[in-house]
Enzyme design. Structure first.
Site, short mmCIF file in Angstrom:
data_model
loop_
_atom_site.label_atom_id
_atom_site.label_comp_id
_atom_site.label_asym_id
_atom_site.label_seq_id
_atom_site.Cartn_x
_atom_site.Cartn_y
_atom_site.Cartn_z
N LYS A 47 26.73 42.55 41.35
CA LYS A 47 28.02 42.13 41.93
C LYS A 47 28.17 40.63 41.97
O LYS A 47 29.26 40.09 41.80
CB LYS A 47 28.21 42.69 43.34
N GLU A 61 29.65 50.71 38.83
CA GLU A 61 29.86 51.43 40.09
C GLU A 61 28.85 51.02 41.16
O GLU A 61 29.17 50.92 42.35
CB GLU A 61 29.76 52.94 39.85
N GLY A 63 26.75 50.72 46.73
CA GLY A 63 25.57 51.45 46.25
C GLY A 63 25.94 52.78 45.62
O GLY A 63 26.59 52.85 44.58
N ASP A 106 27.22 38.40 50.10
CA ASP A 106 27.12 39.67 49.37
C ASP A 106 28.40 40.50 49.60
O ASP A 106 28.95 41.08 48.64
CB ASP A 106 25.87 40.42 49.86
N LYS A 122 31.36 41.75 46.77
CA LYS A 122 31.88 43.12 46.63
C LYS A 122 33.39 43.15 46.86
O LYS A 122 34.13 43.84 46.16
CB LYS A 122 31.15 44.05 47.60
N1 HSE Z 1 21.69 43.53 50.43
C1 HSE Z 1 22.69 44.53 50.18
C2 HSE Z 1 23.05 45.22 51.50
C3 HSE Z 1 22.18 45.51 49.18
O1 HSE Z 1 22.38 44.95 52.51
O2 HSE Z 1 24.00 45.97 51.55
C4 HSE Z 1 23.21 46.25 48.41
O3 HSE Z 1 24.14 45.43 47.79
#
Ligand code: HSE
Length: 446
Positions: free
Chosen positions: A111, A135, A140, A207, A211
């Site tokens: 991502k 995907e 996940g 993160d 996404k």
């Molecule tokens: N580090 C990410 C999380 C892993 O904690 O959701 C999946 O992208």
């Protein structure tokens, strides 16, 4: 190529043999019969490339060529689909471009790369007549991207709102449950393997912003990168925030939110952000605990829909990677490609959109201040909020008082982002206010 019982055989190469890569090998082996029965073809992992050739991953590799030669894997005529699972920006980008140049379809869970270099990579795939499937990059194992792209394709999407990061959801759940400080809970999460040794991407919301960038493009056809998304992480939240959120009937979640605003003349503008947010305790998102993810997508025809499941981990993420392999393999078997646009919109319809202004963004919030307890402090805070255009619904004072600092927590009525910024500046300048005030937005329909 011909496989057993006369079915086609699709050759797959895997670059990056870590946790998810190991999961991919396991899913391909353990679920081979059901995959073949559904696909009508055999997915055959022919090569794996990784720099670490020593670690025992606990999977059978006798019929798979395993070495450190990623370029050799990409060039191998047996390999029709390349899986990129090394993560990071530079090397992963180079391998994906190399794979596309070699005429190979690509599956990735990266991502971070797609949220920054998506335009280049999807453009290269389009030009080459190849697919990039991703995907596993969002949520996940939850098939939310496929739902946006296909199941909800007939809708104008009104909003996407979700818990997109499992690490932070675990930390927030534990902070609320135990009343412990952020640092204590984060350390325990690291010891238990829920958080990385360097937790920056997770706890600072980066993160989740990666996404959300992908979700926003797919929901609204909006061209953006994660750098366009205002992002606030969970550092600096205190036990008092959870205590008061509970008293007021809310739970605190790190939410990624993308919303479409349409003016009377039909112009669409986008509101987008990642921030700790209070959602009503009766809402479905409030019930998502621990490392789980959940994403709500609201379409103008379907209304709200909710996608819940494991947002990380070996087997759930591998489930999404292998589903992507199957999707591409179907096209190879059929002799086509590009059945569905990867970013949900045809590339020529993906364009930069205006963002809503701070004056137009409205909402309620909880404001927490750490102050020196002096005569008139409460009055000065209330006056300053009033002057900034923020009405108070409730105000609570917690702490020892007299000498030590106390917490003042204000539940506000709806006000503009601009008003909150002005108030925060004014409050920070008051001599008795000891730290920059912390604001937690409220999402009423969470
Ligand atoms: N580090 C990410 C999380 C892993 O904690 O959701 C999946 O992208």
């Amino acid at each position: 190529m011909s496989g057993k019982r006369g079915t086609s055989r699709i050759g797959v190469g895997l670059i990056g043999f870590g946790t998810i890569g190991t999961g991919v090998v396991k899913v391909l082996r353990e679920n081979a019969p059901v995959i073949e029965q559904r696909l009508g073809a055999e997915l055959r992992l022919v090569r794996i490339a990784d720099l670490d050739l020593e670690t025992d991953r606990g999977v059978e590799l006798s019929d798979i060529r395993f070495d450190a030669d990623a370029s050799g894997l990409i060039a191998d005529p047996e390999v029709q689909i390349v899986i990129e699972l090394i993560g990071g920006y530079d090397v992963a980008r180079r391998f994906i471009l190399e794979a596309l140049a070699a005429g190979k379809h690509v599956v990735t869970a990266n991502k971070a790369l797609l949220a920054l270099h998506g335009r280049e990579l999807f453009g290269a795939a389009e030009a080459a007549g190849l697919d990039i499937a991703f995907e596993a990059a969002v949520g996940g194992g939850i098939p939310v991207l496929r739902s946006l792209r296909e199941g909800l394709a007939a809708n104008r999407i009104e909003r996407v709102l979700g818990i997109l990061n499992g690490t932070t959801n675990y930390v927030l759940t534990e902070m609320e449950r135990t009343g412990e400080d952020f640092d204590v809970v984060l350390k325990r999460a690291q010891d238990l393997g829920y958080a990385e040794a360097d937790p920056t991407f997770d706890v600072d919301g980066i993160d989740a912003a990666h996404k959300l960038a992908l979700l926003t493009t797919m929901a609204f056809g909006a061209e953006l990168t994660f750098e366009d998304i205002p992002t606030e992480g969970i550092r600096g939240l205190r036990p008092i925030d959870f205590e008061l959120a509970t008293e007021f009937g809310y739970r605190i979640k790190l939410l990624g939110i993308a919303r479409s605003h349409r003016s009377a003349d039909g112009e669409e503008r986008i509101e987008v952000g990642v921030q700790p947010t209070m959602v009503p305790e009766s809402s479905l998102l409030a019930k998502v605990d621990g490392a789980m993810n959940a994403i709500e997508v609201r379409g103008n025809a379907v209304g709200p829909t909710l996608y819940y499941g494991a947002g990380a981990g070996e087997m759930p993420t591998a489930s999404a990677v292998v589903a992507d392999l199957m999707e591409i393999a179907r096209e190879i078997v059929r002799g086509g490609r590009g059945r569905v646009a990867p970013l949900s919109y045809q590339p020529r319809f993906i364009e930069a959109k205006s963002f809503v202004t701070d004056a137009e963004r409205h909402g309620r919030a909880l404001l927490r201040l750490i102050v020196r307890d002096e005569a008139g402090t409460l009055g000065r805070i209330a006056t300053l909020l009033g002057e900034s255009g923020i009405a108070i619904e409730s105000i609570v004072r917690r702490g020892q008082g007299e000498a030590g600092p106390v917490s003042i927590v204000v539940l506000t009525r709806s006000a503009s982002e601009e008003a909150f910024q002005k108030a925060t500046e004014g409050l920070s300048a008051l001599p008795e206010v000891l730290e920059t005030p912390r604001r937690i937005r409220i999402e009423e329909e969470g």
